[in-house]
Scaffold this motif. Structure first.
Motif, PDB file in Angstrom:
ATOM      1  N   THR A 172       0.834  -1.204   0.000  1.00 46.27           N
ATOM      2  CA  THR A 172       0.000   0.000   0.000  1.00 46.27           C
ATOM      3  C   THR A 172       0.870   1.256   0.000  1.00 46.27           C
ATOM      4  N   GLN A 220      -7.356   0.141  -0.932  1.00 47.26           N
ATOM      5  CA  GLN A 220      -7.617  -1.177  -0.360  1.00 47.26           C
ATOM      6  C   GLN A 220      -8.970  -1.175   0.353  1.00 47.26           C
ATOM      7  N   ASP A 235      -5.273  -1.748  -5.246  1.00 49.74           N
ATOM      8  CA  ASP A 235      -4.734  -2.281  -3.993  1.00 49.74           C
ATOM      9  C   ASP A 235      -5.682  -3.349  -3.438  1.00 49.74           C
ATOM     10  N   GLU A 236      -5.365  -4.591  -3.687  1.00 44.61           N
ATOM     11  CA  GLU A 236      -6.186  -5.743  -3.284  1.00 44.61           C
ATOM     12  C   GLU A 236      -7.648  -5.549  -3.683  1.00 44.61           C
TER      13      GLU A 236
HETATM   14 MG   LIG Z   1      -2.064  -2.909   1.916  1.00 45.24          MG
END
Ligand SMILES: [Mg+2]
Ligand SMILES: Nc1ncnc2c1ncn2[C@@H]1O[C@H](COP(=O)(O)OP(=O)(O)OP(=O)(O)O)[C@@H](O)[C@H]1O
Length: 273
Positions: free
Chosen positions: A40, A86, A163-164
């Motif tokens: 991140t 995220q 991010d994910e």
């Molecule tokens: Mg992260």
């Protein structure tokens, strides 16, 4: 990124250390690594959030599409870099999904017809027809995640950072997002994704980056990275199932090559049938 070091204000340790990282235009790069390794933080630098929004120290160089992201900050990166956070709660800010999707291109000052066309494009791609009139706050976590991705896409950034992006999605939502990523790559976007799904990464990534403790430990084509089963296990990343099977066979004296894609797993049968 060249020799990039990042420290958050108030931390005594560097969160990113001597990171050298390059993505070519149009590449799909997948970043993996255990929780807290700095994925991140790397995205925050690329999106110009550190130190512009999050105070900290950045040493070294980070350039995207010719722009020094550290000195330009996120305001200078509109339409260039798009980051999907995220946590989608951080991203969804308006009172309707439609407004959410229009916000980016409106801020870029695009004409109405173009904004409409971009919204139609993402709504079709991510199957958001039923959500348009909804208040984002009433959506589930997974639905918010889809809307957050869509709202970044309407700005058509040259570099998309995810991010994910599937962490909160169900099977169908995950499929939609993963297929959309493959589609965006075809459209020439540079896409950098932090994602744990190794089987998918093995099939689609141009490059895989494995991070650990704030630095890059391994980098290369999926077949180069994922065939190093022992190394990546040690770094806290699960290898693709087919690579694990081949690795176990080799430990038992069966001399097979290590495939990383399901589509290459026939080599495990080899001449022995
Ligand atoms: Mg992260
Ligand atoms: N705003 C912040 N201030 C201080 N330290 C932070 C901040 N954000 C993250 N960190 C620290 O930086 C390190 C890297 O965190 P980061 O969120 O980049 O990891 P990550 O790889 O994205 O982890 P995860 O897989 O859990 O999302 C962690 O030790 C974390 O505690």
């Amino acid at each position: 990124m060249r020799n990039l070091n990042v420290k958050y204000l108030g931390s005594k340790d560097w969160t990113l250390r001597a990171v050298d990282f390059e993505a070519n235009r149009g590449e799909l790069v997948i970043i993996m690594g255990p929780s807290g390794c700095g994925k991140t933080t790397l995205f925050r630098v690329l999106a110009g959030l550190i130190p512009s929004l999050l105070p900290g120290t950045v040493e070294g160089q980070a350039v995207v599409e010719g722009i020094d992201v550290v000195s330009s900050g996120y305001k200078g990166l509109a339409g260039v870099v798009g980051l999907v956070y995220q946590n989608p709660e951080m991203q969804v800010v308006t009172r309707s999904v439609l407004e959410e999707l229009a916000m980016g291109p409106e801020n870029l000052g695009l004409p109405r017809e173009e904004i409409r066309a971009r919204i139609d494009w993402v709504v079709d791609m991510l199957n958001l027809h039923d959500f348009l009139g909804r208040d984002p706050q009433t959506l589930s976590g997974g639905e918010k995640q889809l809307v957050a991705i869509a709202s970044v896409l309407t700005s058509k950034p040259k570099v998309l950072l995810l991010d994910e992006p599937t962490s909160m999605l169900d099977h169908r939502g995950t499929r939609l997002v993963l297929d959309a990523i493959a589609e965006l790559k075809k459209e020439g976007l540079t896409v950098i994704v932090a994602e744990h799904r190794v089987e998918w990464a093995a099939e689609v990534a141009d490059r895989v980056v494995v991070m650990g403790r704030g630095t890059i430990l391994l980098e290369g084509k999926p077949e180069e990275v994922f065939s190093r089963v022992e190394d990546i296990q040690r770094y806290g990343v699960r290898p693709p199932g087919v690579a694990e099977v081949a690795y176990e066979l080799r430990k038992r004296g069966v001399n097979v090559p290590i495939p990383v894609k399901m589509s290459d797993s026939w080599v495990l049968l080899g001449e022995r049938g």
